[in-house]
Each structure stands twice: as structure tokens, then as C-alpha cells.
Design a protein around this motif. Structure first.
Motif, PDB file in Angstrom:
ATOM      1  N   ASP A 110      -8.148   1.029  -9.032  1.00 46.71           N
ATOM      2  CA  ASP A 110      -7.082   1.769  -9.802  1.00 46.71           C
ATOM      3  C   ASP A 110      -5.777   0.998 -10.070  1.00 46.71           C
ATOM      4  O   ASP A 110      -5.395   0.735 -11.320  1.00 46.71           O
ATOM      5  N   TYR A 156       0.950  -1.182   0.074  1.00 46.10           N
ATOM      6  CA  TYR A 156      -0.010   0.163  -0.205  1.00 46.10           C
ATOM      7  C   TYR A 156       0.899   1.251   0.000  1.00 46.10           C
ATOM      8  O   TYR A 156       0.486   2.167  -0.769  1.00 46.10           O
ATOM      9  N   SER A 198       0.116   3.504  -3.179  1.00 43.66           N
ATOM     10  CA  SER A 198      -1.073   4.587  -2.842  1.00 43.66           C
ATOM     11  C   SER A 198      -0.701   5.942  -3.349  1.00 43.66           C
ATOM     12  O   SER A 198      -1.736   6.638  -3.810  1.00 43.66           O
ATOM     13  N   HIS A 199       0.261   6.272  -3.699  1.00 40.39           N
ATOM     14  CA  HIS A 199       0.638   7.409  -4.181  1.00 40.39           C
ATOM     15  C   HIS A 199       0.489   7.713  -5.644  1.00 40.39           C
ATOM     16  O   HIS A 199       0.104   8.685  -6.262  1.00 40.39           O
ATOM     17  N   ARG A 200       0.437   6.495  -6.357  1.00 38.88           N
ATOM     18  CA  ARG A 200       0.013   6.400  -7.691  1.00 38.88           C
ATOM     19  C   ARG A 200      -1.520   5.838  -7.907  1.00 38.88           C
ATOM     20  O   ARG A 200      -2.020   6.042  -8.907  1.00 38.88           O
ATOM     21  N   TYR A 201      -1.975   4.820  -7.010  1.00 41.94           N
ATOM     22  CA  TYR A 201      -3.019   4.184  -7.252  1.00 41.94           C
ATOM     23  C   TYR A 201      -4.028   4.443  -6.125  1.00 41.94           C
ATOM     24  O   TYR A 201      -3.714   3.967  -5.000  1.00 41.94           O
ATOM     25  N   ASN A 202      -4.987   5.375  -6.034  1.00 42.62           N
ATOM     26  CA  ASN A 202      -5.604   5.801  -4.908  1.00 42.62           C
ATOM     27  C   ASN A 202      -6.456   4.614  -4.187  1.00 42.62           C
ATOM     28  O   ASN A 202      -6.392   4.572  -3.108  1.00 42.62           O
ATOM     29  N   LYS A 203      -6.934   3.715  -4.947  1.00 39.72           N
ATOM     30  CA  LYS A 203      -7.759   2.486  -4.644  1.00 39.72           C
ATOM     31  C   LYS A 203      -7.234   1.342  -5.110  1.00 39.72           C
ATOM     32  O   LYS A 203      -6.594   1.426  -6.204  1.00 39.72           O
TER      33      LYS A 203
END
Length: 284
Positions: free
Chosen positions: A145, A133, A137-142
Motif C-alpha cells: 500500500d 512503520y 501503518s495507520h495510513r498504509y496497512n501493508k
């Protein structure tokens, strides 16, 4: 020519348990050339093989000779090797390129089996997203994604994966096994003709993640996560010499920056979208 049993350790499909608790106890005329139970060290064969996968075209011939020399020193007719890095993207190689490079081992080894444990795709991609994560998470919020946009997530698009493996190895060698709560790693592995000393194996709890509400808690955020999420810093760190990079990466991964966070599971609607995407036959 010695026979190679090649386990492609898809992320979150029981690879660590297989490498540490099962394969070290292989029986018969087999040598396990993967992570060892004691100290989690790599064999010489696996170490050189990892370098071979990330090598340039100019470097690969020399490394193939080193692999051949390593194979000659193994006093067994059958070699089993298992690693997650065979099918994990790095800054040097995408997993698709690694599969092609692995197929070039046919020059020095008879690739008897290519073993893949498959898990229900949505569960697998969510589990990988939770584990990574702080890097993702900085590139894929969820999670959705990551599932729909990341090249790494395509590893769970099994029809696409199968087309790549068939092209690289032929369908004769491919052996797909199941990973879920109802399947035994030992029983599944038996389908490949590999026997292990079951009496020497201890049960382990596979899922150690804590669940809160409707999601699992990620690992804590480390200094390595923080640095690699910053593009420029990550670019510099990844380009230090391999022998120093591994030391630095291991050191930074042990320094905690913050605690884990709850990562929500995909909603029912998101699950349907992910399932539809993974059921396709092309890259999407």
C-alpha cells in the motif's frame, strides 16, 4: 564560483554511513558541509540550506543570500553536502519541490555533481516502511500500500526521478551510483572524482534490524510516532516555531511507548506488482 557536489540521500541507500563514516574524511580541496562524525552536528551551510528548502517564495531570496555568505566563509573551492532531507517529504514541502528548489542554487554555485545512490526498489521501499512503520501503518496497512500510494515511495521510481533531476540539473551533472551488499560506498564515490582517506574509515554493520520469520522488526514506537499518527495533534505540533519544534520532536522521539513489531515482507505476488509499478516512467 565554487563547485557543489550534491548528494541526494535517498532513504535506505546507505546515506547515514556515507555521512558519518566516509564524507568526513574527504581529501584535497574539498569541504564536507554535512553531518559531522563528532556529535552528528550540521554545518552552518547545511542548516541554512534546510531552511531554504522549506521556505516560502517570499523567504527564499533572503535565505539564498545567507547561503551565499556561508559559502564565502568556506576556504575551499569544492563543497560536498549530503542530506536525506533533500528528498524526504515534510509538512512544508514534498521532495519533488525540494529538487526544484535545490536547482536554484545554480545562482550562487556551480553544481558539478548531483550524486544519487540507487538500491533495488522493492528492498528499499520495504526497508523504509519497516523503519517508519509506526508513522505509516495507520495510513498504509501493508508495504505494498505504501509502495503504490505514497508520494515518498515515488523516489524509488527511478525513471520518474531521473526525469525530474534531468529537468532540474541537466544530465551532465547527474551521477548514479549503486548501493547493495556487493558495492563499496568508497569505491562508488570515487566514480564522482571525490577521494577520501580510506585508512581513517571504520567498517560498520549497515543493517542492524532483527529478522523474525519472514519479516524484520521495526523500531520501537515512540511518543512522537503516537502523536504524529493523530491528525489533529500532528497538525498542531508541526506548526510550532522551528526552534521549538526540533527540540520537542527530539524529546518525544526518545520516549518509548511500545516495542517494535514484525513487519512482513511483500509476498511474491506483491513483489511483482511493486516491481511493475516502479518500472513505469510516469508517476503512476
Amino acid at each position: 564560483m565554487k563547485k557543489l557536489y550534491l548528494h541526494l540521500g535517498l532513504p535506505k541507500t546507505g546515506s547515514t554511513a556515507l555521512q558519518e563514516d566516509v564524507l568526513p574524511f574527504v581529501k584535497g580541496d574539498f569541504f564536507y558541509a554535512g553531518k559531522s562524525l563528532e556529535g552528528k552536528n550540521c554545518s552552518d551551510f547545511l542548516r541554512i540550506l534546510r531552511e531554504f528548502l522549506d521556505a516560502t517564495e517570499a523567504e527564499k531570496c533572503g535565505l539564498l543570500k545567507k547561503i551565499s555568505s556561508s559559502v564565502a566563509r568556506i576556504p575551499y573551492s569544492n563543497i560536498i553536502v549530503s542530506d536525506e532531507m533533500f528528498v524526504v517529504d515534510t509538512d512544508k514541502s514534498l521532495w519533488q519541490k525540494k529538487i526544484i528548489r535545490l536547482s536554484e542554487l545554480k545562482a550562487i554555485l556551480d553544481i558539478e555533481k548531483v550524486i544519487v545512490f540507487r538500491r533495488e526498489p522493492v528492498s528499499a521501499v520495504y526497508s523504509l516502511y519497516v523503519e517508519s512503520y509506526h508513522l505509516l501503518s495507520h495510513r498504509y496497512n501493508k508495504c505494498i500500500d505504501f509502495a503504490l500510494q505514497a508520494n515518498q515511495a515515488l523516489i524509488y521510481k527511478y525513471s520518474y526521478l531521473d526525469s525530474l533531476l534531468t529537468s532540474a540539473f541537466g544530465d551532465r551533472a547527474l551521477c548514479y551510483l549503486s548501493y547493495d551488499n556487493e558495492c563499496s560506498l568508497i569505491d562508488e564515490l570515487l566514480k564522482t572524482g571525490v577521494l577520501v582517506d580510506a585508512a581513517a574509515i571504520q567498517d560498520r554493520k549497515i543493517n542492524t534490524k532483527k529478522m523474525i520469520g519472514r519479516g524484520y522488526v521495526s523500531n520501537r514506537k515512540t511518543l512522537k510516532d503516537s502523536l504524529f499518527s493523530i491528525g489533529l495533534v500532528g497538525w498542531v505540533v508541526k506548526r510550532v516555531p522551528r526552534k521549538y519544534y526540533r527540540f520537542i520532536a527530539d524529546l518525544f522521539s526518545k520516549i518509548g511507548v511500545s516495542n517494535g513489531v514484525v513487519v512482513d515482507r511483500p509476498t511474491e505476488e506483491e513483489v511483482k506488482i511493486i516491481q511493475h509499478f516502479f518500472s513505469g516512467s510516469d508517476k503512476g
